[in-house]
Design an enzyme around this catalytic site. Structure first.
Site, mmCIF file in Angstrom:
data_model
loop_
_atom_site.group_PDB
_atom_site.id
_atom_site.type_symbol
_atom_site.label_atom_id
_atom_site.label_comp_id
_atom_site.label_asym_id
_atom_site.label_seq_id
_atom_site.Cartn_x
_atom_site.Cartn_y
_atom_site.Cartn_z
ATOM 1 N N LEU A 109 57.410 16.132 78.394
ATOM 2 C CA LEU A 109 58.068 14.996 77.737
ATOM 3 C C LEU A 109 57.804 15.032 76.241
ATOM 4 O O LEU A 109 56.658 14.923 75.793
ATOM 5 C CB LEU A 109 57.536 13.696 78.331
ATOM 6 C CG LEU A 109 57.782 13.538 79.834
ATOM 7 C CD1 LEU A 109 56.711 12.674 80.478
ATOM 8 C CD2 LEU A 109 59.162 12.949 80.073
ATOM 9 N N ASP A 110 58.867 15.153 75.492
ATOM 10 C CA ASP A 110 58.777 15.265 74.036
ATOM 11 C C ASP A 110 58.479 13.903 73.386
ATOM 12 O O ASP A 110 58.939 12.865 73.855
ATOM 13 C CB ASP A 110 60.134 15.764 73.520
ATOM 14 C CG ASP A 110 60.121 16.073 72.040
ATOM 15 O OD1 ASP A 110 59.569 17.120 71.671
ATOM 16 O OD2 ASP A 110 60.652 15.259 71.255
ATOM 17 N N GLU A 164 53.843 14.765 75.215
ATOM 18 C CA GLU A 164 53.427 15.174 73.874
ATOM 19 C C GLU A 164 53.164 13.922 73.039
ATOM 20 O O GLU A 164 54.086 13.359 72.465
ATOM 21 C CB GLU A 164 54.530 16.023 73.211
ATOM 22 C CG GLU A 164 54.147 16.478 71.825
ATOM 23 C CD GLU A 164 55.342 16.792 70.919
ATOM 24 O OE1 GLU A 164 55.221 17.671 70.073
ATOM 25 O OE2 GLU A 164 56.396 16.137 71.054
ATOM 26 N N GLY A 182 36.913 16.277 76.995
ATOM 27 C CA GLY A 182 35.562 15.752 77.204
ATOM 28 C C GLY A 182 35.544 14.430 77.952
ATOM 29 O O GLY A 182 34.519 14.039 78.520
ATOM 30 N N ASP A 226 56.424 24.174 67.938
ATOM 31 C CA ASP A 226 56.501 23.338 66.740
ATOM 32 C C ASP A 226 55.353 23.638 65.786
ATOM 33 O O ASP A 226 55.528 23.724 64.589
ATOM 34 C CB ASP A 226 56.375 21.850 67.101
ATOM 35 C CG ASP A 226 57.606 21.327 67.798
ATOM 36 O OD1 ASP A 226 58.712 21.781 67.477
ATOM 37 O OD2 ASP A 226 57.450 20.448 68.659
#
Ligand SMILES: *[C@@H]1O[C@H](CO)[C@@H](O)[C@H](O)[C@H]1NC(C)=O
Ligand SMILES: *[C@@H]1O[C@H](CO)[C@@H](O)[C@H](O)[C@H]1NC(C)=O
Length: 397
Positions: free
Chosen positions: A187-188, A213, A282, A296
């Protein structure tokens, strides 16, 4: 017809195997291969080239392939036709891999202008008018509600609070799932709208997995990256929670910290104040999709390039913790042999200026940086696996 979600060149995201790296990630215990870059359209038969590589990618240990967006564009992108897309999807299924479709839901370039000459009327399968566009970007004169997230200014931002928009998007995604055969979604720009809408889309399409993202800036003080990036990773985790906790997210925090640690010889950054890895990995390792580069950040776009010459150190970190093929192969096989997975236990043994070292699941030891480290002999005998500039990996004999 495939629904159009993009146009101009900056809406497009594309990756290729010919360029220096294999883009590699780890999602929910999957190994994802990001298979395109900004130049991948140039061959004109990208889907067919991927099809020829399917068996090799599967044998290297990848379990998921991330295909480029299946949407039309105004810029000269394109990878093949719909039948070739179905063909490559079938081939990857045959070799036992899952397929991730790249979907851009935040913004969409319009087909037509309104009465003021502003491009905000859509055609194609989802022929929306300006009620589908958010109201708070003055460039596109949208008649919807205000955006529920950040605006991406290059194209009209879609208003996901409209029932008709959500209904159409769900239908389109289901069509991609059933007709093309995608198993899940990349998913952009999910910063652009509320994660609760993503939850709705995930529930409607029941993907095998999804990854968002959520990419914004790390914390800096007077131009210096802060050691503590908890606020940054918390924003990514808040998005994962809003999207129902089932999707993963790219670990942008880890990439950013690696940039400073490797570029400036500041390996102390690789441990947080509690002795854990300082990125999303983490805190919520099973949702952290680690990566060092994508279409990108790298490729010909280069929006946030990994420090040059340090890529293998980056891979040594992400592949031992919770490429071109030959070098990355050794790291992938050590990962496979020792069954390192997304919930593996990391014991950080050094995080000093010029050296970082960790032992993973008591089976793999690794170090980054020019400083000295050898795994302790005693309860374990360690055998050397692979090394390169400023990284070295051992496994328990
Ligand atoms: C957005 O606008 C529509 C009408 O255009 C309205 O029905 C809806 O409640 C609004 N949603 C939000 C979240 O404000
Ligand atoms: C380590 O190797 C030595 C010599 O090959 C062997 O005698 C010893 O038992 C090994 N120790 C462990 C813990 O495997």
């Amino acid at each position: 017809m495939i629904f159009v979600f993009y146009c101009k060149k900056y809406c497009l995201k594309w990756l290729s195997m010919y360029h220096a790296f294999f883009f590699l990630s780890l999602l929910l215990c999957y190994r994802i291969f990001d298979c395109f870059n900004w130049e991948s359209h140039k061959s004109g038969r990208w889907y067919m080239e991927l099809k020829e590589k399917a068996t090799e990618l599967s044998s290297l240990g990848f379990s998921v392939i991330w295909l480029p967006p299946p949407t039309e564009s105004v810029s000269p992108e394109g990878y093949g036709n719909i039948d070739e897309l179905k063909d490559v999807v079938n081939k990857f299924h045959d070799v036992g891999m899952k397929i991730l479709g790249d979907v851009v839901l935040n913004h969409r370039c319009a087909h037509y202008q309104n009465q003021n000459g502003v491009w905000n009327i859509f055609g194609g399968r989802l022929n929306w008018d300006d009620r589908a566009v958010v109201a708070d970007d003055p460039h596109f004169q949208g008649q919807g509600n205000k955006s529920s997230g950040d605006n991406f200014h290059a194209a009209p931002n879609i208003d996901h609070s409209q029932d008709f928009v959500r209904k159409d998007i769900k239908e389109w995604l289901c069509w991609l799932r059933n007709e093309i055969g995608y198993d899940g979604w990349r998913l952009d720009f999910v910063r652009g709208f509320w994660g609760g809408y993503v939850k709705d889309y995930l529930e409607a399409t029941e993907p095998y997995f999804a990854v968002g993202e959520y990419w914004d800036s790390l914390s800096y003080t007077y131009g210096e990256m802060d050691h503590n990036q908890d606020a940054h990773r918390q924003r990514i985790i808040d998005w994962i929670n809003a999207a129902s906790g089932t999707a993963g997210a790219f670990d942008v925090t880890t990439k950013g910290i690696l940039h400073s640690a490797l570029d400036r010889c500041e390996y102390w950054r690789l441990s947080d104040e509690k002795g854990k890895p300082p990125g999303v990995v983490g805190w919520w390792p099973s949702r952290a999709v680690t990566f060092i580069e994508n279409h990108d950040t790298g490729s010909t776009q280069g929006h946030w390039r990994f420090p040059g010459g340090r890529e293998m150190q980056g891979y040594a970190y992400i592949l031992t913790h919770p490429g071109t093929p030959s070098e990355i192969e050794a790291l992938l096989s050590v990962r496979k042999r020792n069954k390192i997975h997304c919930r593996s236990r990391v014991e950080i043994v050094k995080a000093e200026r010029d050296v970082y070292a960790a032992i993973i699941d008591e089976k793999v030891a690794m170090k980054l940086g020019p400083g000295h480290y050898e795994p302790p002999s005693g309860s374990q005998n360690w055998s050397f696996v692979t090394e390169g500039r400023d990284y070295k990996v051992w496994e328990a004999a």
